[in-house]
Write an enzyme that holds these catalytic residues in place. Structure first.
Site, PDB file in Angstrom:
ATOM      1  N   ASP A 152     -50.951 -64.820   3.745  1.00  0.00           N
ATOM      2  CA  ASP A 152     -51.480 -64.339   2.476  1.00  0.00           C
ATOM      3  C   ASP A 152     -51.811 -62.865   2.631  1.00  0.00           C
ATOM      4  OD1 ASP A 152     -52.720 -65.854  -0.192  1.00  0.00           O
ATOM      5  OD2 ASP A 152     -53.611 -63.901   0.209  1.00  0.00           O
TER       6      ASP A 152
ATOM      7  N   CYS B 131     -48.918 -71.587 -11.462  1.00  0.00           N
ATOM      8  CA  CYS B 131     -49.705 -72.538 -12.253  1.00  0.00           C
ATOM      9  C   CYS B 131     -49.865 -71.953 -13.653  1.00  0.00           C
ATOM     10  CB  CYS B 131     -51.046 -72.850 -11.601  1.00  0.00           C
ATOM     11  SG  CYS B 131     -52.078 -71.425 -11.243  1.00  0.00           S
TER      12      CYS B 131
ATOM     13  N   ASP C  35     -46.093 -69.321  -3.952  1.00  0.00           N
ATOM     14  CA  ASP C  35     -47.029 -69.777  -4.988  1.00  0.00           C
ATOM     15  C   ASP C  35     -47.779 -68.536  -5.443  1.00  0.00           C
ATOM     16  OD1 ASP C  35     -48.705 -71.141  -6.646  1.00  0.00           O
ATOM     17  OD2 ASP C  35     -49.717 -72.293  -5.083  1.00  0.00           O
TER      18      ASP C  35
END
Length: 385
Positions: free
Chosen positions: A248, A337, A284
């Site tokens: 990340d 999302c 993601d």
């Protein structure tokens, strides 16, 4: 605390949030300054605050003001309750209704207000979801279910549900993913349960689990979770037998991942820099979060067109960087999302135009109408032939 006192506390917290204090910070600050409040009081007040944030426009419309008091007043009217029964001024209850509040008759409610959606986003949702946009936005006005992911490598859904029941937690299989359990009672006991402490279950939305089960076979494959965040998807992939490397841009986001992996008895390599080639690269990406606004409703009201443009630019950059870590015979999975086409299909169309050697094999969209959060998944690989 009495029910009316909880309403007053929620109104005060909402005022802080409306004045730009983050929701979690406002709730925590109130709890620290209100030691008299028990766990049930805190939970009930939290529910009142988040219900008001999900329905901020419609509650303000019904309450006559976009203030904490107005939102609580509007929420009572939305339930068909008489606010005068609660706004008594007795003890710690909200002050009695003013003459204007008592006589207020809400005008007809515009569509965007009834859907609790910012005006500028209504065309975005409409073009992205077609006829499903109104039901999806209505679903975002409701509380999200609580889901658990069962560690498929260590137990079954049936065994996990039985173990949870021993701790007073009723959980049932959910059709969205083969690993999903929906919690129906006592969700706040999950993190004290034997099943959770032994790593047999993990909190994870059912649609997020469905994303993982839709990926190509993971057993024995090398996977780079390029935007790992807290690591929910990294853990889910490791549970299916993948050799996962988590990365990340902000390493602090992954700080809990080693402990979570240890609890699950899985091994995940946490890397500050991503290097090498992988059978699967999962991106993601940071997004509007529009599919998960039931859980983070304040984000619905802070998103701006400029912020959305910035997110899309970040997504473009991540896709191009992650592509460099694809094994020639490997896969790239793009996940958001979000339910907005500009973050989903339009991003993939532009990405493939920049990389004509790649092709889209499949893409999938989930909305809250299926039970979980809204998600998008695109599966990409090197063009064959």
């Amino acid at each position: 605390m009495t029910p009316a006192a909880r309403l007053q506390a929620a109104a005060e917290i909402l005022d802080a949030i409306l004045n730009s204090t983050p929701a979690e910070q406002a709730l925590t600050r109130w709890a620290r300054n209100s030691r008299f409040a028990g766990s049930k009081d805190r939970a009930a007040i939290r529910d009142l605050v988040f219900d008001a944030l999900r329905c901020k426009r419609s509650f303000a419309h019904l309450g006559g003001a976009e203030t904490g008091r107005g939102l609580i007043l509007g929420g009572l009217r939305a339930q068909g309750a008489d606010p005068a029964d609660h706004f008594t001024g007795t003890g710690h209850a909200p002050a009695p209704l003013s003459e204007d509040e008592a006589s207020y008759i809400p005008p007809p409610m515009p569509e965007a207000v009834a859907l609790d959606c910012p005006d500028w986003l209504v065309p975005q949702f409409s073009s992205s979801l077609g006829t499903g946009f109104e039901p999806a936005l209505q679903a975002l006005r409701q509380r999200a279910p609580v889901f658990l992911r069962v560690h498929a490598g260590r137990t079954t859904r049936e065994q996990a549900a039985t173990l949870l029941a021993r701790d007073g937690i009723e959980a049932r299989a959910h059709p969205l993913a083969a690993t999903a359990l929906e919690v129906h009672t006592n969700p706040r006991a999950i993190q004290r349960s034997q099943a959770y402490l032994e790593g047999l279950v993990e909190l994870q939305d059912a649609a997020s689990q469905a994303v993982i089960t839709a990926l190509p076979a993971l057993t024995g494959k090398t996977v780079l979770d390029y935007c790992a965040g807290g690591g929910g998807k990294a853990l889910a992939m490791a549970a299916l037998g993948a050799h996962v490397t988590a990365h990340d841009a902000k390493r602090a986001r992954m700080s809990d991942l080693p402990n979570r992996a240890a609890r699950a008895r899985d091994s995940i390599a946490v890397k500050e820099r991503a290097t090498g080639l992988f059978d699967l690269v999962l991106t993601d990406v940071p997004c509007s979060g529009s599919g998960s606004w039931r859980r983070s409703p304040a984000a619905k009201w802070t998103l701006t067109p400029e912020a959305l443009d910035t997110l899309c630019a970040t997504q473009t950059e991540i896709l191009d960087n992650a592509r460099q870590h694809m094994h020639p015979a490997g896969w790239l999975a793009y996940v958001t999302c979000s339910m907005l086409e500009v973050e989903n299909q339009q991003q993939i169309t532009a990405f493939l135009a920049r990389h004509p050697d790649l092709e889209l094999v499949q893409d999938m969209q989930w909305t809250p109408l299926e039970g979980g959060d809204g998600f998008y998944l695109a599966l990409i690989r090197t063009r064959i032939g």
